[in-house]
Design a protein around this motif. Structure first.
Motif, PDB file in Angstrom:
ATOM      1  N   LYS A 220       1.051  -1.296  -0.077  1.00 31.85           N
ATOM      2  CA  LYS A 220       0.223  -0.075   0.016  1.00 31.85           C
ATOM      3  C   LYS A 220       0.933   1.168   0.113  1.00 31.85           C
ATOM      4  N   ASN A 221       0.584   2.048  -0.836  1.00 34.73           N
ATOM      5  CA  ASN A 221       1.432   3.419  -0.951  1.00 34.73           C
ATOM      6  C   ASN A 221       0.895   4.284   0.224  1.00 34.73           C
ATOM      7  N   VAL A 222       1.977   4.996   0.475  1.00 37.33           N
ATOM      8  CA  VAL A 222       1.819   5.975   1.664  1.00 37.33           C
ATOM      9  C   VAL A 222       2.930   7.178   1.276  1.00 37.33           C
ATOM     10  N   PRO A 223       2.827   8.470   2.127  1.00 35.87           N
ATOM     11  CA  PRO A 223       3.409   9.489   1.634  1.00 35.87           C
ATOM     12  C   PRO A 223       5.082   9.309   1.938  1.00 35.87           C
ATOM     13  N   SER A 224       5.432   8.707   2.968  1.00 37.73           N
ATOM     14  CA  SER A 224       6.810   8.369   3.121  1.00 37.73           C
ATOM     15  C   SER A 224       7.551   7.721   1.989  1.00 37.73           C
ATOM     16  N   HIS A 225       6.756   7.128   0.889  1.00 39.53           N
ATOM     17  CA  HIS A 225       7.246   6.666  -0.342  1.00 39.53           C
ATOM     18  C   HIS A 225       7.507   7.752  -1.360  1.00 39.53           C
ATOM     19  N   VAL A 226       7.334   9.067  -1.170  1.00 40.12           N
ATOM     20  CA  VAL A 226       7.490  10.039  -2.225  1.00 40.12           C
ATOM     21  C   VAL A 226       9.038  10.266  -2.564  1.00 40.12           C
ATOM     22  N   PHE A 227       9.942   9.691  -1.495  1.00 43.32           N
ATOM     23  CA  PHE A 227      11.394  10.043  -1.827  1.00 43.32           C
ATOM     24  C   PHE A 227      11.864   9.184  -3.067  1.00 43.32           C
ATOM     25  N   SER A 228      11.134   8.067  -3.269  1.00 45.69           N
ATOM     26  CA  SER A 228      11.447   7.171  -4.385  1.00 45.69           C
ATOM     27  C   SER A 228      11.051   8.118  -5.691  1.00 45.69           C
ATOM     28  N   VAL A 229       9.968   8.686  -5.781  1.00 49.02           N
ATOM     29  CA  VAL A 229       9.914   9.572  -6.900  1.00 49.02           C
ATOM     30  C   VAL A 229      10.955  10.436  -7.281  1.00 49.02           C
ATOM     31  N   VAL A 230      11.227  11.474  -6.233  1.00 51.65           N
ATOM     32  CA  VAL A 230      12.262  12.284  -6.099  1.00 51.65           C
ATOM     33  C   VAL A 230      13.716  11.592  -6.625  1.00 51.65           C
ATOM     34  N   GLU A 231      14.034  10.508  -6.050  1.00 55.35           N
ATOM     35  CA  GLU A 231      15.184   9.852  -6.410  1.00 55.35           C
ATOM     36  C   GLU A 231      15.139   9.402  -7.888  1.00 55.35           C
ATOM     37  N   PHE A 232      14.336   9.003  -8.401  1.00 52.34           N
ATOM     38  CA  PHE A 232      13.920   8.729  -9.989  1.00 52.34           C
ATOM     39  C   PHE A 232      14.393   9.907 -10.734  1.00 52.34           C
ATOM     40  N   ILE A 233      13.674  10.793 -10.397  1.00 50.24           N
ATOM     41  CA  ILE A 233      13.835  11.969 -11.073  1.00 50.24           C
ATOM     42  C   ILE A 233      15.294  12.585 -11.127  1.00 50.24           C
ATOM     43  N   ALA A 234      15.928  12.514  -9.851  1.00 49.03           N
ATOM     44  CA  ALA A 234      17.199  12.949  -9.826  1.00 49.03           C
ATOM     45  C   ALA A 234      18.107  11.978 -10.840  1.00 49.03           C
ATOM     46  N   GLU A 235      17.979  10.883 -10.737  1.00 51.36           N
ATOM     47  CA  GLU A 235      18.490   9.703 -11.756  1.00 51.36           C
ATOM     48  C   GLU A 235      18.167  10.231 -13.099  1.00 51.36           C
TER      49      GLU A 235
END
Length: 261
Positions: A220-235
């Motif tokens: 289940k997705n939760v707000p704490s997972h948003v770092f992974s979206v940022v990480e992907f954009i950075a890459e």
């Protein structure tokens, strides 16, 4: 390092207020300092707000999603205006058009969309746009009715050309928010958009409990997972994670007119 979750259905993650609070605290420990809570109706907003209005980390958008256009209560406009006067209301949304699900008469959706844009203009708030296969109609309506505070395209799914056209034609702040679906290989058109638009127009969201990043598939997705979206954009942009997170965080503060992060 800080993160700003621009779109989350906290009420759909857990119905129990205590469990919701635990999710919010978990996000805080993961350096998510702001979460914009989304509800599809003002009635749902009223229920959520009553239980969470004193949590400073949670901000709110108020609005009726396109799918609600067929079943509006008679007092919807007055209740929405009343809600807009409460503390920590930072946007009107989700508002827009959904032509994918063929829900009722499109004219009802368009009428609801325009009226909510007028509320956003009255209260000087940005709008969070829900766009499903309705890009051209949404763009034309925004050109005539958008609030000067700007627009945020939630879970952006149009083409990179569409994004460029919006940035060229709109004379108000315009942002494109990306969720966990971008972390999958089949999202190449969205990757193209991220690569081609200026960084200052990019936001991130968890869209929780939906659209978990690939790292959290099956969970289940939760707000704490948003770092992974940022990480992907950075890459994708080939910039340092911390630099990217700072840029996206500052973008969100501007998008929602928040003075201090």
């Amino acid at each position: 390092m800080k993160f700003f979750d621009c779109y989350a259905y906290l009420g759909l993650i857990h119905s129990d207020p205590i469990e919701r609070f635990r999710v919010i605290q978990e996000a805080k420990r993961a350096n998510v300092t702001h979460i914009v809570n989304i509800c599809n109706t003002v009635h749902d907003f009223e229920q959520i707000y009553e239980s969470m209005s004193n949590i400073p980390q949670v901000l709110y958008a108020v609005g009726y999603a396109p799918g609600e256009a067929q079943n509006l209560p008679s007092d919807w406009y007055a209740r929405m205006e009343k809600a807009m006067s409460l503390k920590n209301i930072v946007a009107v949304g989700p508002v827009g058009l959904d032509y994918n699900k063929k829900i009722g008469n499109p004219k009802n959706q368009i009428d609801l969309f325009i009226k909510q844009l007028h509320i956003a203009r009255k209260f000087n708030k940005p709008v969070i746009i829900y766009d499903r296969e309705a890009g051209e109609d949404i763009k034309n309506i925004l050109l005539q009715n958008a609030p000067s505070a700007g627009v945020i395209f939630h879970c952006y799914s149009e083409s990179s050309d569409y994004a460029h056209t919006c940035l060229q034609d709109f004379d108000f702040p315009t942002f494109f928010s990306f969720a966990g679906n971008i972390t999958f290989k089949n999202s190449r058109e969205i990757h193209k958009t991220i690569l081609q638009i200026p960084c200052e127009h990019i936001l991130v969201e968890s869209a929780s409990p939906f659209l978990p990043p690939s790292l959290f598939t099956g969970v289940k997705n939760v707000p704490s997972h948003v770092f992974s979206v940022v990480e992907f954009i950075a890459e994708l942009l080939n910039i340092e994670f911390e630099v990217c997170s700072n840029i996206l965080y500052e973008n969100a503060l501007r998008a929602f007119s928040i003075a201090n992060g």
